[in-house]
Design a protein around this motif. Structure first.
Motif, PDB file in Angstrom:
ATOM      1  N   ASP A 150      71.001   5.704  -9.402  1.00 37.97           N
ATOM      2  CA  ASP A 150      69.746   5.675  -8.648  1.00 37.97           C
ATOM      3  C   ASP A 150      70.046   5.215  -7.225  1.00 37.97           C
ATOM      4  O   ASP A 150      70.286   4.037  -6.980  1.00 37.97           O
ATOM      5  CB  ASP A 150      68.751   4.724  -9.325  1.00 37.97           C
ATOM      6  CG  ASP A 150      67.370   4.760  -8.691  1.00 37.97           C
ATOM      7  OD1 ASP A 150      67.140   5.585  -7.778  1.00 37.97           O
ATOM      8  OD2 ASP A 150      66.517   3.968  -9.118  1.00 37.97           O
ATOM      9  N   PHE A 175      68.506   4.246  -4.487  1.00 38.19           N
ATOM     10  CA  PHE A 175      67.215   3.745  -4.014  1.00 38.19           C
ATOM     11  C   PHE A 175      67.396   2.295  -3.607  1.00 38.19           C
ATOM     12  O   PHE A 175      68.039   1.521  -4.321  1.00 38.19           O
ATOM     13  CB  PHE A 175      66.177   3.862  -5.131  1.00 38.19           C
ATOM     14  CG  PHE A 175      64.837   3.277  -4.788  1.00 38.19           C
ATOM     15  CD1 PHE A 175      63.987   3.926  -3.906  1.00 38.19           C
ATOM     16  CD2 PHE A 175      64.421   2.076  -5.342  1.00 38.19           C
ATOM     17  CE1 PHE A 175      62.756   3.383  -3.581  1.00 38.19           C
ATOM     18  CE2 PHE A 175      63.186   1.531  -5.027  1.00 38.19           C
ATOM     19  CZ  PHE A 175      62.355   2.187  -4.144  1.00 38.19           C
ATOM     20  N   LEU A 197      68.390  10.614  -7.120  1.00 36.32           N
ATOM     21  CA  LEU A 197      69.215  10.349  -8.299  1.00 36.32           C
ATOM     22  C   LEU A 197      70.447  11.237  -8.209  1.00 36.32           C
ATOM     23  O   LEU A 197      70.368  12.347  -7.686  1.00 36.32           O
ATOM     24  CB  LEU A 197      68.468  10.663  -9.601  1.00 36.32           C
ATOM     25  CG  LEU A 197      67.266   9.794  -9.938  1.00 36.32           C
ATOM     26  CD1 LEU A 197      66.605  10.287 -11.223  1.00 36.32           C
ATOM     27  CD2 LEU A 197      67.656   8.334 -10.082  1.00 36.32           C
ATOM     28  N   ARG A 200      64.191  11.667  -6.857  1.00 33.23           N
ATOM     29  CA  ARG A 200      63.833  10.582  -7.785  1.00 33.23           C
ATOM     30  C   ARG A 200      62.654  11.007  -8.655  1.00 33.23           C
ATOM     31  O   ARG A 200      62.590  10.655  -9.824  1.00 33.23           O
ATOM     32  CB  ARG A 200      63.478   9.307  -7.027  1.00 33.23           C
ATOM     33  CG  ARG A 200      64.696   8.698  -6.351  1.00 33.23           C
ATOM     34  CD  ARG A 200      64.444   7.308  -5.832  1.00 33.23           C
ATOM     35  NE  ARG A 200      64.578   6.370  -6.944  1.00 33.23           N
ATOM     36  CZ  ARG A 200      63.591   5.590  -7.359  1.00 33.23           C
ATOM     37  NH1 ARG A 200      62.420   5.601  -6.783  1.00 33.23           N
ATOM     38  NH2 ARG A 200      63.789   4.770  -8.384  1.00 33.23           N
ATOM     39  N   TRP A 201      61.707  11.729  -8.078  1.00 37.87           N
ATOM     40  CA  TRP A 201      60.542  12.225  -8.803  1.00 37.87           C
ATOM     41  C   TRP A 201      60.334  13.683  -8.411  1.00 37.87           C
ATOM     42  O   TRP A 201      60.449  14.022  -7.233  1.00 37.87           O
ATOM     43  CB  TRP A 201      59.285  11.414  -8.471  1.00 37.87           C
ATOM     44  CG  TRP A 201      59.448   9.956  -8.751  1.00 37.87           C
ATOM     45  CD1 TRP A 201      59.557   8.961  -7.825  1.00 37.87           C
ATOM     46  CD2 TRP A 201      59.533   9.319 -10.026  1.00 37.87           C
ATOM     47  NE1 TRP A 201      59.707   7.748  -8.444  1.00 37.87           N
ATOM     48  CE2 TRP A 201      59.690   7.933  -9.801  1.00 37.87           C
ATOM     49  CE3 TRP A 201      59.483   9.777 -11.342  1.00 37.87           C
ATOM     50  CZ2 TRP A 201      59.803   7.002 -10.836  1.00 37.87           C
ATOM     51  CZ3 TRP A 201      59.596   8.851 -12.370  1.00 37.87           C
ATOM     52  CH2 TRP A 201      59.751   7.487 -12.114  1.00 37.87           C
ATOM     53  N   SER A 215      67.273   6.456 -17.335  1.00 35.02           N
ATOM     54  CA  SER A 215      67.137   6.786 -15.915  1.00 35.02           C
ATOM     55  C   SER A 215      66.022   7.769 -15.611  1.00 35.02           C
ATOM     56  O   SER A 215      65.719   8.017 -14.448  1.00 35.02           O
ATOM     57  CB  SER A 215      68.464   7.340 -15.381  1.00 35.02           C
ATOM     58  OG  SER A 215      69.469   6.357 -15.474  1.00 35.02           O
ATOM     59  N   TYR A 268      61.875   3.356 -17.015  1.00 38.91           N
ATOM     60  CA  TYR A 268      63.279   3.734 -17.159  1.00 38.91           C
ATOM     61  C   TYR A 268      64.127   2.580 -16.632  1.00 38.91           C
ATOM     62  O   TYR A 268      64.246   2.386 -15.417  1.00 38.91           O
ATOM     63  CB  TYR A 268      63.532   5.052 -16.410  1.00 38.91           C
ATOM     64  CG  TYR A 268      62.575   6.105 -16.921  1.00 38.91           C
ATOM     65  CD1 TYR A 268      62.820   6.748 -18.124  1.00 38.91           C
ATOM     66  CD2 TYR A 268      61.383   6.379 -16.256  1.00 38.91           C
ATOM     67  CE1 TYR A 268      61.914   7.663 -18.639  1.00 38.91           C
ATOM     68  CE2 TYR A 268      60.478   7.290 -16.765  1.00 38.91           C
ATOM     69  CZ  TYR A 268      60.747   7.923 -17.958  1.00 38.91           C
ATOM     70  OH  TYR A 268      59.843   8.814 -18.479  1.00 38.91           O
ATOM     71  N   ARG A 281      66.474   2.432 -13.427  1.00 36.94           N
ATOM     72  CA  ARG A 281      65.957   2.750 -12.090  1.00 36.94           C
ATOM     73  C   ARG A 281      65.797   1.439 -11.320  1.00 36.94           C
ATOM     74  O   ARG A 281      65.379   0.424 -11.878  1.00 36.94           O
ATOM     75  CB  ARG A 281      64.625   3.469 -12.186  1.00 36.94           C
ATOM     76  CG  ARG A 281      64.794   4.873 -12.733  1.00 36.94           C
ATOM     77  CD  ARG A 281      63.880   5.776 -12.042  1.00 36.94           C
ATOM     78  NE  ARG A 281      64.007   7.142 -12.523  1.00 36.94           N
ATOM     79  CZ  ARG A 281      63.532   8.157 -11.858  1.00 36.94           C
ATOM     80  NH1 ARG A 281      62.906   7.958 -10.717  1.00 36.94           N
ATOM     81  NH2 ARG A 281      63.667   9.368 -12.313  1.00 36.94           N
ATOM     82  N   LYS A 282      66.125   1.476 -10.050  1.00 35.92           N
ATOM     83  CA  LYS A 282      66.126   0.244  -9.262  1.00 35.92           C
ATOM     84  C   LYS A 282      64.737  -0.322  -8.999  1.00 35.92           C
ATOM     85  O   LYS A 282      64.609  -1.487  -8.649  1.00 35.92           O
ATOM     86  CB  LYS A 282      66.877   0.466  -7.956  1.00 35.92           C
ATOM     87  CG  LYS A 282      68.362   0.643  -8.209  1.00 35.92           C
ATOM     88  CD  LYS A 282      69.137   0.697  -6.937  1.00 35.92           C
ATOM     89  CE  LYS A 282      70.616   0.828  -7.248  1.00 35.92           C
ATOM     90  NZ  LYS A 282      71.386   1.045  -6.032  1.00 35.92           N
ATOM     91  N   ASP A 283      63.700   0.473  -9.186  1.00 34.96           N
ATOM     92  CA  ASP A 283      62.341  -0.042  -9.010  1.00 34.96           C
ATOM     93  C   ASP A 283      61.672  -0.360 -10.346  1.00 34.96           C
ATOM     94  O   ASP A 283      60.476  -0.631 -10.403  1.00 34.96           O
ATOM     95  CB  ASP A 283      61.478   0.931  -8.200  1.00 34.96           C
ATOM     96  CG  ASP A 283      61.450   2.333  -8.784  1.00 34.96           C
ATOM     97  OD1 ASP A 283      62.179   2.619  -9.758  1.00 34.96           O
ATOM     98  OD2 ASP A 283      60.696   3.158  -8.259  1.00 34.96           O
ATOM     99  N   TYR A 284      62.446  -0.377 -11.419  1.00 41.96           N
ATOM    100  CA  TYR A 284      61.923  -0.683 -12.755  1.00 41.96           C
ATOM    101  C   TYR A 284      61.455  -2.140 -12.810  1.00 41.96           C
ATOM    102  O   TYR A 284      62.129  -3.039 -12.326  1.00 41.96           O
ATOM    103  CB  TYR A 284      63.012  -0.446 -13.803  1.00 41.96           C
ATOM    104  CG  TYR A 284      62.626  -0.872 -15.199  1.00 41.96           C
ATOM    105  CD1 TYR A 284      61.724  -0.127 -15.946  1.00 41.96           C
ATOM    106  CD2 TYR A 284      63.170  -2.012 -15.776  1.00 41.96           C
ATOM    107  CE1 TYR A 284      61.374  -0.507 -17.236  1.00 41.96           C
ATOM    108  CE2 TYR A 284      62.830  -2.391 -17.060  1.00 41.96           C
ATOM    109  CZ  TYR A 284      61.932  -1.640 -17.782  1.00 41.96           C
ATOM    110  OH  TYR A 284      61.582  -2.014 -19.051  1.00 41.96           O
TER     111      TYR A 284
END
Length: 176
Positions: A62, A64, A80, A103-104, A136, A158, A161-164
């Motif tokens: 990730d 991010f 990603l 990422r999305w 992820s 996920y 992911r760094k924003d999880y």
């Protein structure tokens, strides 16, 4: 494999697939377009010399930066990156494939990016893709049984992911 003839053969077999490369690295890698994963992997297993008969692993990175101050200083856009480690048993050679994904999908948070499954090329991809999906959030189209493998089916988010954000509790059980 390190020469340009290998890359020329790949580009001839799958025009437009190669978008980046470093075949002189300790782990030689080729970046391929996301929409060309299936044809490239089939070619690498069945037609390339050497033939890459084994998929060792798939992982996702990730790219991010959640800290806005640090994010302003990075030289890349959030995305990603899928990393496929391949092995040729006959040649005792490795190759790394990289695939960049948003990422999305369509920049809609929660709408998972998609890439073709290679479970029909290498059977081991079945479990590797499920792990990447679960941790992820990458959807592998055409996968025979894409469902969570480590987290419960009703898990939200996920974890790699760094924003999880880890939930405070799950089904009444406090985690922090």
């Amino acid at each position: 494999m390190r020469g340009s003839s290998f890359l020329d053969s790949l580009e001839s077999a799958c025009p437009g697939a190669v978008v980046g490369r470093n075949l002189d690295a300790i782990d030689p890698w080729i970046e391929i377009a996301a929409d060309r994963v299936g044809p490239v992997c089939r070619w690498l297993k069945h037609e390339s010399v050497p033939a890459f008969d084994s998929l060792e692993c798939i992982t996702a990175v990730d790219w991010f930066e959640p800290d806005p101050k640090k994010a302003a200083k990075v030289s890349w856009q959030p995305h990603l990156e899928l990393v496929y480690h391949l092995w040729s048993t006959a040649a005792k050679a490795s190759l790394v494939l990289k695939v960049k994904l948003p990422r999305w999908r369509n920049d809609v948070v929660g709408d998972l990016p998609e890439v073709a499954s290679v479970a029909g090329v290498w059977r081991t991809a079945d479990w590797h893709e499920r792990e990447v999906f679960d941790l992820s959030g990458v959807h592998f189209t055409g996968h025979p049984d894409l469902r969570r493998i480590l987290c419960p089916e009703d898990w939200v988010g996920y974890p790699l992911r760094k924003d999880y954000e880890q939930p405070i509790e799950y089904h009444g059980i406090r985690g922090r």
